[in-house]
Write a protein that holds these residues in place. Structure first.
Motif, PDB file in Angstrom:
ATOM      1  N   GLU A  89      -7.906  -2.172   6.153  1.00 31.42           N
ATOM      2  CA  GLU A  89      -6.635  -2.890   6.277  1.00 31.42           C
ATOM      3  C   GLU A  89      -5.986  -2.951   4.899  1.00 31.42           C
ATOM      4  O   GLU A  89      -6.503  -3.607   3.995  1.00 31.42           O
ATOM      5  N   TYR A  90      -4.885  -2.221   4.764  1.00 31.74           N
ATOM      6  CA  TYR A  90      -4.225  -2.121   3.463  1.00 31.74           C
ATOM      7  C   TYR A  90      -2.856  -2.791   3.446  1.00 31.74           C
ATOM      8  O   TYR A  90      -2.070  -2.576   2.536  1.00 31.74           O
ATOM      9  N   HIS A 114       0.852  -1.186   0.000  1.00 36.92           N
ATOM     10  CA  HIS A 114       0.000   0.000   0.000  1.00 36.92           C
ATOM     11  C   HIS A 114       0.892   1.242   0.000  1.00 36.92           C
ATOM     12  O   HIS A 114       1.812   1.362   0.806  1.00 36.92           O
ATOM     13  N   HIS A 115       0.615   2.162  -0.921  1.00 34.79           N
ATOM     14  CA  HIS A 115       1.463   3.347  -1.044  1.00 34.79           C
ATOM     15  C   HIS A 115       0.996   4.457  -0.102  1.00 34.79           C
ATOM     16  O   HIS A 115      -0.197   4.751  -0.012  1.00 34.79           O
ATOM     17  N   VAL A 116       1.944   5.051   0.575  1.00 34.58           N
ATOM     18  CA  VAL A 116       1.663   6.204   1.422  1.00 34.58           C
ATOM     19  C   VAL A 116       2.644   7.319   1.071  1.00 34.58           C
ATOM     20  O   VAL A 116       3.741   7.069   0.588  1.00 34.58           O
ATOM     21  N   PHE A 117       2.194   8.556   1.318  1.00 30.11           N
ATOM     22  CA  PHE A 117       3.021   9.739   1.111  1.00 30.11           C
ATOM     23  C   PHE A 117       2.925  10.534   2.401  1.00 30.11           C
ATOM     24  O   PHE A 117       1.832  10.946   2.794  1.00 30.11           O
ATOM     25  N   GLN A 118       4.043  10.709   3.082  1.00 28.65           N
ATOM     26  CA  GLN A 118       4.025  11.282   4.423  1.00 28.65           C
ATOM     27  C   GLN A 118       3.314  12.639   4.466  1.00 28.65           C
ATOM     28  O   GLN A 118       3.531  13.500   3.607  1.00 28.65           O
ATOM     29  N   HIS A 151      -7.215  -5.882   2.272  1.00 28.51           N
ATOM     30  CA  HIS A 151      -7.728  -7.064   2.962  1.00 28.51           C
ATOM     31  C   HIS A 151      -9.176  -6.918   3.413  1.00 28.51           C
ATOM     32  O   HIS A 151      -9.733  -7.860   3.999  1.00 28.51           O
ATOM     33  N   VAL A 152      -9.785  -5.764   3.187  1.00 29.09           N
ATOM     34  CA  VAL A 152     -11.193  -5.568   3.520  1.00 29.09           C
ATOM     35  C   VAL A 152     -11.851  -4.759   2.411  1.00 29.09           C
ATOM     36  O   VAL A 152     -11.176  -4.082   1.637  1.00 29.09           O
TER      37      VAL A 152
END
Length: 605
Positions: free
Chosen positions: A589-590, A248-252, A554-555
């Motif tokens: 839930e990633y 899962h990609h995140v960018f602060q 996951h969900v």
């Protein structure tokens, strides 16, 4: 009364009604948010200090079959725009016809691909004639909502990121004229990344840029192309999208807000893509292919300031603290968060095998050679767009089955209804058991999502797109079943002979359980872990999207408007494992995460 002066770009800053104006924008796609939640999401946007909402318009939803136009309910774009106006937001409309958006085929309807000579996003007559017909229906609806006619739309985007495609030098002029000839008079924009700026523009439209990080000289490059015109980052990527099987990609949050701050301090206008991502319900998620095909997940959370289910995030609060500096009036208080509920686990009560569900599909089609799903004679000649297609034939030997890379995108392979393996974009060869008698070979082929960006657009036909071979000999003589799982198919399926769980379930198959809701429904997430592998989930006929054990998702988000007080039918189509319990949770839930700052892929687009 004189005509109102709309958004102008005739100097170093925008003006609206001849008054200096800065676009503090954000993207929310009406088609990714349940209509009942439009107001909530737009109010949260306004409370953050955003003054302009932008949205794409998905052609494939508004014209799912050639000549069938849908603009009501969830697709009532006029109501969405009017609601934005009511809540104090201006609107930038991005009508396409191509939108990208991590949406199947970039929003283009798959029936276009029935034309074997189709060249999408060009002035090929088969494409332009379809665009003209679509725009004849869409544009009059939105033209009346322009600023000059008292509405909130202050700008229109001409196509989308064409500089990265750029296959026809006349195409952008065609799209521009298609808008102007139908009464569009507001400011026109184009939108590209830095590499596409030069080729993606069209005379008479302001060039804007898409980016996430400020590399040296990027904004100056745009300024040099358009001296004495305002700077607009049309897509400031607040996060990134996800594909199956990767993190899962995140960018602060602090990193994101620091870039926004720097842009604003230098006088630029900005539009956050996304402000709220929402969900690609149904089979609408797209794919990317830069040498390797990668299908995208159903969640479009995007690590945006508002989460997939509308929650406030750290990005939201930091952004609000920054944007309030640029407001003349005090910002409204953000609406209270919505409550969620982890409903009781639902046991599976009944099931019906795939093979017994085939009687509820449209009449099967006989074909000597493989046929792609778009070319199937179903849905009044529009072909099959989404879901699964079952191909069956008779074989008299075992041996090596080779897909020749003609399976799009993933096939479960069966001999006499017994699972023998998977063929997909990675695995193209499989050994079938040796038996010197007639056997039924079945391939359940899934369209995992058409590419939404890049040069591969013209090659997104799905199903079997060419010969497959058994021991180097092409397989012939198919019976083909369309399993696109439309609401009408699900209604017919209800009349089938469902078996109780006391009998041994057969996969693939449909599994059913009942969720009881007491009182008012609340948002939740469907969680399928133990006992499930891969498939799709329906609740009261609403297709929530795909699940797949490989993650990262996951969900599946289940909004309260899809539920009702009392009994709610949950139907799961599971491909490979004989079903477990259906669980619910209050939290998304990633899976494991990856910071996009260290991921080079986001700089390719």
């Amino acid at each position: 009364m004189s005509e109102r002066e709309g958004l102008k770009a005739n100097s170093g800053q925008f003006t609206l009604q001849d008054v200096p104006f800065r676009i503090l924008g954000g993207s929310i796609h009406y088609f990714r948010v349940p209509r009942a939640y439009w107001r909530d999401r737009l109010l949260k946007m306004r409370a953050c200090g955003i003054n302009t909402v932008s949205t794409y318009v998905p052609w494939n939803l508004h014209e799912p079959e050639r000549g069938l136009f849908l603009f009501k309910g969830q697709l009532d774009i006029e109501s969405y725009i009017n609601l934005a106006s009511e809540l104090g937001l201006w609107v930038i409309l991005r009508p396409g016809p191509y939108i990208c958006a991590e949406w199947d085929l970039g929003g283009l309807p798959s029936w276009l691909l029935r034309d074997k000579d189709m060249r999408l996003r060009t002035t090929y007559s088969g494409f332009t004639n379809a665009v003209e017909t679509y725009f004849d229906k869409l544009i009059p609806k939105v033209a009346q909502l322009q600023f000059s006619r008292g509405g909130p739309i202050i700008a229109f985007q001409v196509e989308n990121e064409y500089g990265s495609y750029s296959k026809d030098k006349h195409y952008m002029t065609f799209i521009k004229e298609a808008l102007l000839s139908r009464g569009i008079s507001e400011l026109l924009l184009t939108s590209d990344n830095r590499e596409g700026l030069k080729c993606g523009g069209v005379e008479g439209a302001l060039r804007t840029i898409n980016l996430q990080k400020l590399s040296y000289g990027t904004m100056q490059y745009l300024a040099n192309m358009q001296p004495e015109q305002p700077l607009l980052v049309m897509e400031y990527w607040s996060g990134w999208f996800d594909v199956w099987g990767e993190p899962h990609h995140v960018f602060q949050a602090k990193e994101m807000v620091n870039v926004v701050r720097e842009l604003l301090e230098h006088g630029a206008s900005i539009n956050l893509y996304m402000f709220h991502g929402g969900t690609s319900f149904g089979f609408m998620s797209g794919a990317v292919d830069f040498g390797t095909y990668k299908p995208q997940i159903s969640s479009y959370d995007y690590d945006a300031p508002l989460s997939e289910c509308g929650d406030y995030t750290a990005k939201y609060h930091l952004l609000r603290n920054l944007l309030k500096i640029y407001q003349k009036e005090k910002l409204p208080e953000p609406p209270l968060p919505q409550s969620r509920k982890a409903y009781e686990t639902v046991p599976v009560s009944h099931h019906i095998p795939l093979w017994e569900s085939l009687q509820f599909t449209e009449t099967p089609f006989k074909s000597l050679d493989p046929i792609n799903m778009e070319s199937l004679p179903v849905h009044k000649g529009n072909g099959q767009s989404y879901g699964y297609t079952l191909y069956e034939t008779t074989i008299t030997t075992g041996g090596t089955l080779n897909s020749r890379n003609n399976i799009r995108d993933r096939a479960l392979v069966f001999v006499n209804m017994q699972f023998v393996g998977v063929l997909d974009y990675r695995s193209q060869e499989l050994t079938l058991p040796e038996r010197k008698v007639e056997q039924t070979l079945s391939l359940l082929v899934e369209n995992l999502g058409r590419v939404n960006y890049g040069d591969a657009l013209d090659y997104q036909r799905k199903g079997l797109v060419g010969d497959i071979a058994l021991n180097h000999i092409p397989v012939k003589g198919f019976t083909v079943y369309s399993l696109d799982m439309t609401p009408s198919f699900l209604d017919r399926l209800k009349t089938g002979k469902w078996k109780t769980v006391s009998e041994i379930p057969t996969c693939p198959g449909f599994f059913q359980g009942n969720l009881t809701v007491h009182g008012h429904a609340r948002d939740t997430f469907v969680k399928l872990l133990q006992g499930w592998n891969k498939g799709v989930v329906f609740v009261n006929g609403h297709l929530l999207g795909r699940y797949w054990f490989i993650g990262p998702q996951h969900v599946l988000y289940l909004p309260a408007p899809f539920l009702k007080s009392g009994n709610n039918q949950v139907t799961v189509f599971e491909e490979q494992i004989a079903g477990g319990q259906i669980q619910f949770t209050t939290s998304p839930e990633y899976g494991r995460t990856l910071n996009v700052s260290s991921h080079p892929f986001c700089n390719l687009i």
